[in-house]
Scaffold this motif. Sequence first.
Motif, short mmCIF file in Angstrom:
data_model
loop_
_atom_site.label_atom_id
_atom_site.label_comp_id
_atom_site.label_asym_id
_atom_site.label_seq_id
_atom_site.Cartn_x
_atom_site.Cartn_y
_atom_site.Cartn_z
N PHE A 34 0.91 -1.12 0.00
CA PHE A 34 0.13 -0.13 -0.25
C PHE A 34 1.02 1.38 0.04
O PHE A 34 1.94 1.30 0.55
CB PHE A 34 -0.96 -0.02 1.21
N TYR A 36 0.12 5.14 1.12
CA TYR A 36 -0.81 6.13 1.90
C TYR A 36 -0.13 7.48 1.89
O TYR A 36 0.98 7.70 1.82
CB TYR A 36 -1.14 5.83 3.47
N GLN A 38 -0.59 11.39 3.69
CA GLN A 38 -0.91 12.49 4.85
C GLN A 38 -0.68 13.90 4.30
O GLN A 38 0.52 14.25 4.17
CB GLN A 38 -0.17 12.13 6.05
N GLY A 43 -5.42 13.13 7.88
CA GLY A 43 -5.23 11.76 8.39
C GLY A 43 -4.60 11.13 7.15
O GLY A 43 -4.33 11.75 6.13
N LEU A 44 -4.24 9.64 7.21
CA LEU A 44 -3.84 8.86 6.29
C LEU A 44 -4.84 8.51 5.14
O LEU A 44 -6.06 8.23 5.58
CB LEU A 44 -3.14 7.61 6.83
N LEU A 46 -5.68 6.60 1.49
CA LEU A 46 -4.94 5.62 0.65
C LEU A 46 -4.90 6.05 -0.90
O LEU A 46 -5.89 6.56 -1.27
CB LEU A 46 -6.12 4.20 0.64
N GLU A 88 3.33 14.00 3.08
CA GLU A 88 4.22 13.04 3.51
C GLU A 88 3.41 11.61 3.01
O GLU A 88 2.20 11.36 3.21
CB GLU A 88 4.29 12.94 4.98
N PHE A 90 3.50 7.46 2.81
CA PHE A 90 3.90 6.26 3.69
C PHE A 90 3.73 4.93 2.62
O PHE A 90 2.50 4.64 2.07
CB PHE A 90 3.07 6.04 4.96
N PHE A 100 -0.29 -4.23 9.55
CA PHE A 100 0.50 -3.14 8.79
C PHE A 100 1.74 -2.87 9.30
O PHE A 100 2.03 -2.75 10.48
CB PHE A 100 -0.33 -1.85 8.59
N PHE A 102 4.81 -0.24 8.54
CA PHE A 102 5.05 0.89 7.65
C PHE A 102 6.45 1.37 7.49
O PHE A 102 7.22 1.16 8.67
CB PHE A 102 4.21 2.34 8.33
N GLY A 103 6.74 2.08 6.57
CA GLY A 103 8.15 2.98 6.44
C GLY A 103 7.97 3.95 7.21
O GLY A 103 6.95 4.61 7.85
N SER A 104 9.19 4.66 7.20
CA SER A 104 9.35 5.90 7.98
C SER A 104 8.72 7.14 7.69
O SER A 104 8.83 8.08 8.16
CB SER A 104 10.65 6.13 8.52
N GLY A 105 8.30 7.05 6.34
CA GLY A 105 7.74 8.02 5.65
C GLY A 105 8.51 9.08 4.66
O GLY A 105 9.64 9.09 5.01
N TYR B 35 -2.73 2.26 15.79
CA TYR B 35 -1.38 2.62 15.54
C TYR B 35 -0.76 3.72 16.20
O TYR B 35 -1.72 4.59 16.63
CB TYR B 35 -1.10 2.63 13.97
N GLU B 42 8.70 5.52 12.28
CA GLU B 42 7.45 4.89 11.40
C GLU B 42 6.18 4.65 12.37
O GLU B 42 6.30 4.69 13.50
CB GLU B 42 7.87 3.45 10.89
N ILE B 43 5.11 4.54 11.61
CA ILE B 43 3.88 4.21 12.25
C ILE B 43 3.77 2.76 12.64
O ILE B 43 4.06 2.03 11.84
CB ILE B 43 2.93 4.51 11.37
N GLY B 104 -8.10 7.22 10.33
CA GLY B 104 -8.90 8.05 11.02
C GLY B 104 -7.64 9.53 10.85
O GLY B 104 -6.31 9.16 10.44
N PRO B 105 -8.20 10.38 11.48
CA PRO B 105 -7.15 11.65 11.22
C PRO B 105 -5.99 11.60 12.21
O PRO B 105 -5.09 12.65 12.23
CB PRO B 105 -8.11 12.80 11.51
#
Lengths: 112, 112
Positions: A34, A36, A38, A43-44, A46, A88, A90, A100, A102-105, B35, B42-43, B104-105
């Motif tokens: 995925f 995402y 921000q 928020g995040l 998709l 940003e 992700f 999930f 995640f990478g650090s963005g 999360y 990272e998240i 969510g935000p």
Amino acid sequence: AQSVTQLDSQVPVFEEAPVELRCNYSSSVSVYLFWYVQYPNQGLQLLLKYLSGSTLVKGINGFEAEFNKSQTSFHLRKPSVHISDTAEYFCAVSDYFNKFYFGSGTKLNVKP
Amino acid sequence: EAGVTQFPSHSVIEKGQTVTLRCDPISGHDNLYWYRRVMGKEIKFLLHFVKESKQDESGMPNNRFLAERTGGTYSTLKVQPAELEDSGVYFCASSNDRVTQYFGPGTRLLVL
């Protein structure tokens, strides 16, 4: 276990230029991938996802990503960015257990 | 269709105090996730509910964190007592297919 590496913490680019945000993952099993986004103070959202099938995935706002199993990569691309793409981004991977990772963005900064 | 909502959007508390975060998932989504993103990192996954049951709580940092999902609808995440390292953004996500998660935000928590 899965892990995700986003190779660039910040990517500055001029408006209308192409951009690629890099994402590599490590996993011993098949995964879902995925991206995402921000936007500031939001928020995040998709952008796109790869579950199976065609390795080229198209998402919202003109973004696309290519799944490369041999290189364990899922890089995000856009041929021409706009100021409004500043955000940003992700990369995330999930396994069959639906957790999930995640990478650090990567902060994309689009300059006029 | 309303998205995932979280309350409050921001919270500033002192070390040792208690804070409760709330998440309302998308209606009909049985799967709910929490999360956390600590500054610049990272998240990270905290836990996963399926309806009112905890499916996976392997990411919960310690016993100062308590998550509940009464009746399989909204969820709360309580931190008691809060420590400085608990500061960060807490995201909630929901899913109806255990593949794609909708976020969510976030709640921005600052512990002073």
